[in-house]
Design a protein around this motif. Structure first.
Motif, PDB file in Angstrom:
ATOM      1  N   UNK A 167       0.890  -1.220   0.174  1.00  0.00           N
ATOM      2  CA  UNK A 167      -0.102   0.091   0.012  1.00  0.00           C
ATOM      3  C   UNK A 167       0.834   1.450   0.109  1.00  0.00           C
ATOM      4  N   UNK A 168       0.251   2.188  -0.475  1.00  0.00           N
ATOM      5  CA  UNK A 168       0.991   3.481  -0.518  1.00  0.00           C
ATOM      6  C   UNK A 168       1.243   4.114   1.107  1.00  0.00           C
ATOM      7  N   UNK A 169       2.297   4.989   1.022  1.00  0.00           N
ATOM      8  CA  UNK A 169       2.550   5.502   2.571  1.00  0.00           C
ATOM      9  C   UNK A 169       1.582   6.474   2.805  1.00  0.00           C
ATOM     10  N   UNK A 170       1.321   6.351   4.222  1.00  0.00           N
ATOM     11  CA  UNK A 170       0.333   7.283   4.779  1.00  0.00           C
ATOM     12  C   UNK A 170       1.036   7.975   6.003  1.00  0.00           C
ATOM     13  N   UNK A 171       0.384   9.175   6.244  1.00  0.00           N
ATOM     14  CA  UNK A 171       0.952  10.093   7.324  1.00  0.00           C
ATOM     15  C   UNK A 171       0.069  10.497   8.541  1.00  0.00           C
ATOM     16  N   UNK A 172       0.242  10.499   9.811  1.00  0.00           N
ATOM     17  CA  UNK A 172      -0.389  11.118  10.617  1.00  0.00           C
ATOM     18  C   UNK A 172       0.292  12.442  11.250  1.00  0.00           C
ATOM     19  N   UNK A 173      -0.273  13.663  11.488  1.00  0.00           N
ATOM     20  CA  UNK A 173       0.469  14.901  11.706  1.00  0.00           C
ATOM     21  C   UNK A 173      -0.156  15.429  13.120  1.00  0.00           C
ATOM     22  N   UNK A 174       0.672  16.100  13.914  1.00  0.00           N
ATOM     23  CA  UNK A 174       0.121  16.854  14.891  1.00  0.00           C
ATOM     24  C   UNK A 174       0.680  18.425  14.519  1.00  0.00           C
ATOM     25  N   UNK A 175       0.008  19.280  14.710  1.00  0.00           N
ATOM     26  CA  UNK A 175       0.425  20.526  14.278  1.00  0.00           C
ATOM     27  C   UNK A 175       0.015  21.475  15.632  1.00  0.00           C
ATOM     28  N   UNK A 176       1.024  22.246  15.928  1.00  0.00           N
ATOM     29  CA  UNK A 176       0.900  23.237  16.982  1.00  0.00           C
ATOM     30  C   UNK A 176       1.597  24.568  16.590  1.00  0.00           C
ATOM     31  N   UNK A 211       2.985  26.881  14.267  1.00  0.00           N
ATOM     32  CA  UNK A 211       3.759  26.788  12.994  1.00  0.00           C
ATOM     33  C   UNK A 211       4.621  25.647  12.969  1.00  0.00           C
ATOM     34  N   UNK A 212       4.358  24.447  13.913  1.00  0.00           N
ATOM     35  CA  UNK A 212       5.456  23.431  13.920  1.00  0.00           C
ATOM     36  C   UNK A 212       4.497  22.076  13.631  1.00  0.00           C
ATOM     37  N   UNK A 213       5.061  21.346  12.779  1.00  0.00           N
ATOM     38  CA  UNK A 213       4.386  20.070  12.551  1.00  0.00           C
ATOM     39  C   UNK A 213       5.248  18.878  12.876  1.00  0.00           C
ATOM     40  N   UNK A 214       4.833  17.844  13.631  1.00  0.00           N
ATOM     41  CA  UNK A 214       5.282  16.604  13.880  1.00  0.00           C
ATOM     42  C   UNK A 214       4.670  15.611  13.182  1.00  0.00           C
ATOM     43  N   UNK A 215       5.493  14.653  12.422  1.00  0.00           N
ATOM     44  CA  UNK A 215       4.865  13.801  11.280  1.00  0.00           C
ATOM     45  C   UNK A 215       5.303  12.457  11.607  1.00  0.00           C
ATOM     46  N   UNK A 216       4.217  11.621  11.591  1.00  0.00           N
ATOM     47  CA  UNK A 216       4.668   9.859  11.593  1.00  0.00           C
ATOM     48  C   UNK A 216       4.402   9.452  10.263  1.00  0.00           C
ATOM     49  N   UNK A 217       5.224   8.755   9.579  1.00  0.00           N
ATOM     50  CA  UNK A 217       4.886   8.082   8.267  1.00  0.00           C
ATOM     51  C   UNK A 217       5.005   6.648   8.481  1.00  0.00           C
ATOM     52  N   UNK A 218       3.909   6.120   8.061  1.00  0.00           N
ATOM     53  CA  UNK A 218       4.033   4.530   7.806  1.00  0.00           C
ATOM     54  C   UNK A 218       4.138   4.169   6.471  1.00  0.00           C
ATOM     55  N   UNK A 219       4.889   3.109   6.301  1.00  0.00           N
ATOM     56  CA  UNK A 219       5.059   2.762   4.791  1.00  0.00           C
ATOM     57  C   UNK A 219       5.572   1.152   4.818  1.00  0.00           C
ATOM     58  N   UNK A 220       5.524   0.746   3.492  1.00  0.00           N
ATOM     59  CA  UNK A 220       5.891  -0.635   3.241  1.00  0.00           C
ATOM     60  C   UNK A 220       6.980  -0.646   2.281  1.00  0.00           C
ATOM     61  N   UNK A 221       8.037  -1.292   2.474  1.00  0.00           N
ATOM     62  CA  UNK A 221       9.228  -1.254   1.518  1.00  0.00           C
ATOM     63  C   UNK A 221       9.662  -2.744   1.064  1.00  0.00           C
ATOM     64  N   UNK A 222      10.269  -2.622  -0.054  1.00  0.00           N
ATOM     65  CA  UNK A 222      10.673  -3.882  -0.518  1.00  0.00           C
ATOM     66  C   UNK A 222      11.854  -4.471   0.154  1.00  0.00           C
ATOM     67  N   UNK A 223      12.319  -5.568   0.142  1.00  0.00           N
ATOM     68  CA  UNK A 223      13.136  -6.388   0.835  1.00  0.00           C
ATOM     69  C   UNK A 223      13.954  -7.175  -0.244  1.00  0.00           C
ATOM     70  N   UNK A 224      15.336  -7.261  -0.257  1.00  0.00           N
ATOM     71  CA  UNK A 224      16.121  -6.664   0.465  1.00  0.00           C
ATOM     72  C   UNK A 224      16.440  -5.350   0.111  1.00  0.00           C
TER      73      UNK A 224
END
Length: 153
Positions: free
Chosen positions: A79-88, A90-103
């Motif tokens: 699946x494509x990456x998705x993100x969750x963000x907390x903004x306070x 003008x400051x954004x803290x980002x959490x990105x979840x993704x799937x990668x190929x291996x190796x």
């Protein structure tokens, strides 16, 4: 005997507005009033104009798109990456979840995602990004294909 008409009430046929004549270039009707230099538009400071607020979900979409740009197309069956963000402010803290190929070089890919997300959020939303947490949800092995979605041995 002299008869005087009220101001603005000319005799004769006109525009049908109480005997007034047509208003045009030769008319004696009052025109626009020149306000002079005192009524020139004043400059309004940015603080007086208002503020722009960018919704957290918009920043999250920017971050997810930046992550896609950094890692390319998701692995087959991923699946494509998705993100969750907390903004306070003008400051954004980002959490990105993704799937990668291996190796693959996971550290280099995560570093590229962090840099690209911080750069794009700063450029498009005007927010500082002091933290980008990258969470790898799943690794897709090129050897097992999409049939086996279990653990990679």
């Amino acid at each position: 005997m002299t008869v005087s008409a009220a101001p603005g009430a000319e005799s004769g046929s006109g525009s049908g507005e109480g005997g007034r004549g047509p208003i045009g270039p030769g008319s004696t009707a009052p025109g626009p009033v020149d306000p002079g230099p005192a009524a020139a538009p004043r400059r309004i400071s940015p603080a007086e104009r208002g503020a722009t607020r960018i919704a957290d979900r918009v920043v999250a979409k920017i971050a997810a798109q930046a992550a896609r740009e950094a890692v390319g197309a998701p692995p087959e069956g991923g699946t494509a990456p998705h993100a969750a963000v907390t903004v306070h402010q003008d400051v954004a803290r980002v959490r990105v979840s993704l799937e990668l190929g291996y190796p693959s070089d996971l550290g280099a890919q995560c570093g590229a995602v962090r840099r690209r997300v911080a750069e794009r959020v700063r450029a498009l939303a005007g927010m500082e990004v002091p933290e980008v947490a990258v969470q790898i949800e799943r690794l897709h092995s090129a050897h097992t294909g999409t049939a086996d979605r279990g653990r990679i041995a």
